[in-house]
Design a protein around this motif. Sequence first.
Motif, PDB file in Angstrom:
ATOM      1  N   MET A   1       7.091  73.154 -32.081  1.00 49.94           N
ATOM      2  CA  MET A   1       6.109  73.078 -33.944  1.00 49.94           C
ATOM      3  C   MET A   1       6.508  73.140 -34.655  1.00 49.94           C
ATOM      4  N   SER A   2       6.724  71.804 -35.702  1.00 51.34           N
ATOM      5  CA  SER A   2       7.933  71.652 -36.376  1.00 51.34           C
ATOM      6  C   SER A   2       6.670  72.740 -37.646  1.00 51.34           C
ATOM      7  N   ASP A   3       7.570  73.350 -39.129  1.00 50.70           N
ATOM      8  CA  ASP A   3       7.270  73.638 -40.007  1.00 50.70           C
ATOM      9  C   ASP A   3       6.396  72.693 -41.442  1.00 50.70           C
ATOM     10  N   ILE A   4       6.818  71.154 -41.431  1.00 52.95           N
ATOM     11  CA  ILE A   4       6.145  69.941 -41.686  1.00 52.95           C
ATOM     12  C   ILE A   4       5.887  68.846 -40.646  1.00 52.95           C
ATOM     13  N   GLU A   5       4.833  68.744 -40.878  1.00 50.17           N
ATOM     14  CA  GLU A   5       4.510  67.446 -40.163  1.00 50.17           C
ATOM     15  C   GLU A   5       3.680  65.984 -40.321  1.00 50.17           C
ATOM     16  N   VAL A   6       4.139  65.247 -40.257  1.00 52.64           N
ATOM     17  CA  VAL A   6       3.630  63.976 -41.090  1.00 52.64           C
ATOM     18  C   VAL A   6       2.590  62.936 -39.675  1.00 52.64           C
ATOM     19  N   ALA A   7       1.749  62.400 -40.165  1.00 50.87           N
ATOM     20  CA  ALA A   7       0.845  61.475 -39.264  1.00 50.87           C
ATOM     21  C   ALA A   7       0.987  60.156 -39.952  1.00 50.87           C
ATOM     22  N   ILE A   8       0.803  59.050 -39.738  1.00 52.74           N
ATOM     23  CA  ILE A   8       0.640  57.906 -40.317  1.00 52.74           C
ATOM     24  C   ILE A   8      -0.831  56.808 -39.575  1.00 52.74           C
ATOM     25  N   ALA A   9      -1.898  56.792 -40.495  1.00 52.31           N
ATOM     26  CA  ALA A   9      -2.842  56.322 -39.700  1.00 52.31           C
ATOM     27  C   ALA A   9      -3.237  55.025 -40.746  1.00 52.31           C
ATOM     28  N   ASP A  10      -3.748  54.134 -40.150  1.00 56.55           N
ATOM     29  CA  ASP A  10      -4.282  52.913 -41.554  1.00 56.55           C
ATOM     30  C   ASP A  10      -3.135  53.418 -42.757  1.00 56.55           C
ATOM     31  N   ARG A  11      -1.763  53.205 -42.691  1.00 53.56           N
ATOM     32  CA  ARG A  11      -0.637  53.112 -43.786  1.00 53.56           C
ATOM     33  C   ARG A  11      -0.971  53.884 -44.607  1.00 53.56           C
ATOM     34  N   VAL A  12      -1.650  55.026 -44.357  1.00 57.57           N
ATOM     35  CA  VAL A  12      -1.730  56.531 -45.434  1.00 57.57           C
ATOM     36  C   VAL A  12      -0.522  57.392 -44.078  1.00 57.57           C
ATOM     37  N   ILE A  50       0.620  58.498 -49.571  1.00 50.35           N
ATOM     38  CA  ILE A  50       0.653  60.149 -48.965  1.00 50.35           C
ATOM     39  C   ILE A  50      -0.332  60.735 -49.212  1.00 50.35           C
ATOM     40  N   ILE A  51      -0.005  61.617 -48.513  1.00 51.24           N
ATOM     41  CA  ILE A  51      -0.944  62.388 -48.767  1.00 51.24           C
ATOM     42  C   ILE A  51       0.034  63.950 -48.747  1.00 51.24           C
ATOM     43  N   LEU A  52      -0.242  64.770 -49.348  1.00 55.92           N
ATOM     44  CA  LEU A  52       0.706  66.189 -49.038  1.00 55.92           C
ATOM     45  C   LEU A  52      -0.772  67.116 -49.183  1.00 55.92           C
ATOM     46  N   THR A  53      -0.590  67.845 -47.790  1.00 60.28           N
ATOM     47  CA  THR A  53      -1.732  69.292 -47.800  1.00 60.28           C
ATOM     48  C   THR A  53      -0.760  70.277 -46.677  1.00 60.28           C
ATOM     49  N   GLY A  54      -1.822  71.252 -46.534  1.00 59.67           N
ATOM     50  CA  GLY A  54      -1.685  72.804 -46.393  1.00 59.67           C
ATOM     51  C   GLY A  54      -2.232  72.466 -44.778  1.00 59.67           C
ATOM     52  N   ALA A  55      -2.106  73.480 -43.757  1.00 58.88           N
ATOM     53  CA  ALA A  55      -2.754  73.881 -43.134  1.00 58.88           C
ATOM     54  C   ALA A  55      -2.877  74.728 -42.289  1.00 58.88           C
ATOM     55  N   GLY A  56      -4.545  75.450 -41.991  1.00 54.75           N
ATOM     56  CA  GLY A  56      -5.230  76.452 -41.664  1.00 54.75           C
ATOM     57  C   GLY A  56      -6.000  76.952 -43.048  1.00 54.75           C
ATOM     58  N   GLY A  57      -5.686  76.284 -43.593  1.00 46.79           N
ATOM     59  CA  GLY A  57      -7.103  76.147 -45.071  1.00 46.79           C
ATOM     60  C   GLY A  57      -5.787  76.717 -46.111  1.00 46.79           C
ATOM     61  N   ASN A  58      -4.969  76.553 -46.355  1.00 49.89           N
ATOM     62  CA  ASN A  58      -4.116  76.923 -47.605  1.00 49.89           C
ATOM     63  C   ASN A  58      -3.221  75.539 -48.225  1.00 49.89           C
ATOM     64  N   PHE A  59      -3.004  75.231 -49.339  1.00 46.98           N
ATOM     65  CA  PHE A  59      -2.429  74.496 -49.728  1.00 46.98           C
ATOM     66  C   PHE A  59      -0.753  75.403 -48.868  1.00 46.98           C
ATOM     67  N   SER A  60      -0.764  76.277 -50.252  1.00 45.06           N
ATOM     68  CA  SER A  60       0.266  77.011 -49.689  1.00 45.06           C
ATOM     69  C   SER A  60       1.040  77.584 -51.092  1.00 45.06           C
ATOM     70  N   VAL A  61       1.166  78.989 -50.388  1.00 46.18           N
ATOM     71  CA  VAL A  61       1.464  80.473 -52.080  1.00 46.18           C
ATOM     72  C   VAL A  61       2.774  80.499 -52.093  1.00 46.18           C
TER      73      VAL A  61
END
Length: 257
Positions: A1-12, A50-61
Amino acid sequence: MSDIEVAIADRVATVTLNRPQLRNPMTLAMWQGVARIFGELGADPGVRAIILTGAGGNFSVGADISEFGTVRHTVEQSVAYEEAVDASSDAIQGAGKPTIAVAEGYCLGGGCHMAMSCDFRFAAPSTVFGIPAARLSIIYGVRSTQRLLALVGLTEAKRILYTADRIDAARALAIGFAQEVADDPLAAARAFAGAIAQNAPLSVSGAKYILDGLAMGEGALDVAAAQRLIDEASSSYDYQEGRKAFAEKRPPRFEGR
């Protein structure tokens, strides 16, 4: 599992900070990874937003302070670290495509640094933003301060940096720091990004280049480069397609060329 994950769907593309057990603190390697990833996505013709977000209910501390004894111990290391942080935000801003930060939970310090580098910030009602520099005897960097100033204006920027107070989503929306508050901000951001992705990529990227340059203060915009973008769009396939589609009363099929 990477510390940063990337997924692409529908050109986003969706870039997810992925250390949820610690509320997504940013290591030096992650700052460097964000810069690389946004550079790659910016050059990918199959990506329109491009959307930038965080996993687990937080963006980043923010920055992972636990590694500072190793990666930010000396003056030289501190300089290199700040350069890596700035490179990440510059890559986000310079991607040439619409970028949307989707924040839930905490978006603090370096998290705000990244979020402010995006074109838009969508937040959940429970999101908390904060820049605690004044409680750590840190002077916030010039580029980050300029971005904050462009978003909220002089007085609100002073209030945020002088007090180091945390800001809830409603306040962030009221002062212009956030652009939308939604119960499902990721879904809202995907719908928004999908709508933008239907428009002419050259128009969107050109507008982003000009607006970001103007927002960063006097001399930041390369006017000659902006004019080249304008001229290239005027002689592009997409310009011809846009006019043809208008005449034929159909949706245009833009290709970004």
